[in-house]
Enzyme design. Sequence first.
Site, PDB file in Angstrom:
ATOM      1  N   GLU A 254       0.826  -1.223   0.000  1.00 55.35           N
ATOM      2  CA  GLU A 254       0.000   0.000   0.000  1.00 55.35           C
ATOM      3  C   GLU A 254       0.853   1.264   0.000  1.00 55.35           C
ATOM      4  O   GLU A 254       0.705   2.133   0.878  1.00 55.35           O
ATOM      5  CB  GLU A 254      -0.959  -0.011   1.204  1.00 55.35           C
ATOM      6  CG  GLU A 254      -1.964  -1.138   1.125  1.00 55.35           C
ATOM      7  CD  GLU A 254      -3.057  -1.066   2.207  1.00 55.35           C
ATOM      8  OE1 GLU A 254      -2.929  -0.277   3.150  1.00 55.35           O
ATOM      9  OE2 GLU A 254      -4.038  -1.820   2.083  1.00 55.35           O
TER      10      GLU A 254
ATOM     11  N   GLU B 110      -5.535  -8.389  -0.224  1.00 54.03           N
ATOM     12  CA  GLU B 110      -6.203  -8.045   1.037  1.00 54.03           C
ATOM     13  C   GLU B 110      -7.661  -7.750   0.738  1.00 54.03           C
ATOM     14  O   GLU B 110      -7.964  -6.848  -0.053  1.00 54.03           O
ATOM     15  CB  GLU B 110      -5.576  -6.819   1.709  1.00 54.03           C
ATOM     16  CG  GLU B 110      -4.256  -7.105   2.374  1.00 54.03           C
ATOM     17  CD  GLU B 110      -3.723  -5.922   3.179  1.00 54.03           C
ATOM     18  OE1 GLU B 110      -4.531  -5.197   3.791  1.00 54.03           O
ATOM     19  OE2 GLU B 110      -2.498  -5.735   3.166  1.00 54.03           O
TER      20      GLU B 110
END
Length: 502
Positions: free
Chosen positions: A172, A291
Amino acid sequence: MRASAIAHKDFVIGQIDPRLYGSFIEHLGRAIYTGIFEPDHPTADDNGMRQDVIDLVRELDVPVVRYPGGNFVSAFYWEDSIGPVEERPTRLDLAWHSSESNKVGIHEFAEWADAAGTEMMLAVNLGSRGLDPARNFLEYVNHPGGSYWSDLRKKNGREEPWGVKMWCLGNEMDGPWQTGQKTADEYGRIAFETAKAMRAYDKSLELVVCGSSTPTMPSYPQWEATVLDHTYDVVDYISLHMYFDNPKGDTADYLAQTARLDAYICTVAGVIQFIKSKKRSKKDVYISFDEWNVWYHSREQDRKILEGNSGWPHAPALLEDIYNFEDVLQVGCILNTFIRHADVVKIGCLAQLVNVIAPIMTVEGGPAWRQTTFYPFLFASKYGRGTSLNLAMDCPGYDTDVAKNVPYLDVAAVQSEADGALTVFVVNRHQTDAIEFDLALEGFGERSVTMDKEIVGHDLRATNGPDGEPVAPVDGAGAIVAGGRLSASIAPLSYRMFRLGV
Ligand code: AHR
């Protein structure tokens, strides 16, 4: 109300990669400590790993587990987590405002993965660090011997390399919460150089570059285009993440959110094609949805720790969402969406696996138990392997603020190569009405219902716990196959799975 669909055995979306049913374990909260690792637990094995948890992970048959983060990895020194345990340093983990003892590191996790029957997918730190620690970690993990890092691994007790194939290039990296957040160009460059170096060691690695953290990021989807422009030639997957919230407490809205998931996948698939064409490339890049989950139940209770008002606790309870029946329906719809995109989504990681937004929970010194969402994941993992079929659906829908014309029935179908069974996963989003479902079966030969399971009839807020697991599958009734058609009444707000055997 009625809905109909046609399944044809040759009308195929794509082969489902078994790794679609992967998961994720991060050094976060109680995922590791008192989750998988609890040396004093009555079921602990020789490595201090909880056997009761291993048994549940084996029940889910998770082919791959991403490790060690997540946000944690962006300030992680992997070298802290090797060598004699008593000499390993305790570090402050900035991501989760916790202390990390490093009692579990790569050796211990690899042993656990082996015991749990799963493959490791490792992430390198491209937040606070860069290329050198990443290539050293790769050498430590994968090189047979005769070099500094591989010989150190041997000295630390592991003779054979682990041969890890899947590597995530950071985590991320667009997120302001990330240690070492980067712009798309900054990240694209470091990811490219790191991937190049890792490939110089082993061309056959499968490398995952970071996409946007979520589709609500301001830089999405330009981020994907810029990052892939830098890295297309050296990576195999781009990662997508998405968590589902229920901000209005409105079931119709909540269950419509998979329309956003669908749009997210379609958009990134389009960006991949755009860059592929721009580069005149023959190579394909796929999506690693590494995720995903429901995550909102624990947000309020975690605030104190995450805002730093509890000091730096070791393995505090964090992100311990307790899932309810409504979440079963949501997870069912999410998994169906992945199955319907099996041609482009090849890896999926349910985030996470134990204690942290997880299907498996533990009580320290006590039992391990199954959350409500354990079951839709179990069914997809067990019976959702094979070829994803493109159903022609005709189903009434409803409008919400999230999306228009959301079909009441969410359906996915999988043809298994292993035993020939056709598995149909159905979620009924309708809150009051059963839907009479008619599925025409074309080209499948004689079929009969060999399994019919449903999760149904619970209060939407009903949960499981260490003292009981009331939200669990039961046998469905009344489904028949006759004249080449499956007919079944799908109860309102229900999850259903049919297996049609040969
Ligand atoms: O899974 C919990 C966290 O969610 C991960 O650490 C991070 O990557 C994401 O924001």
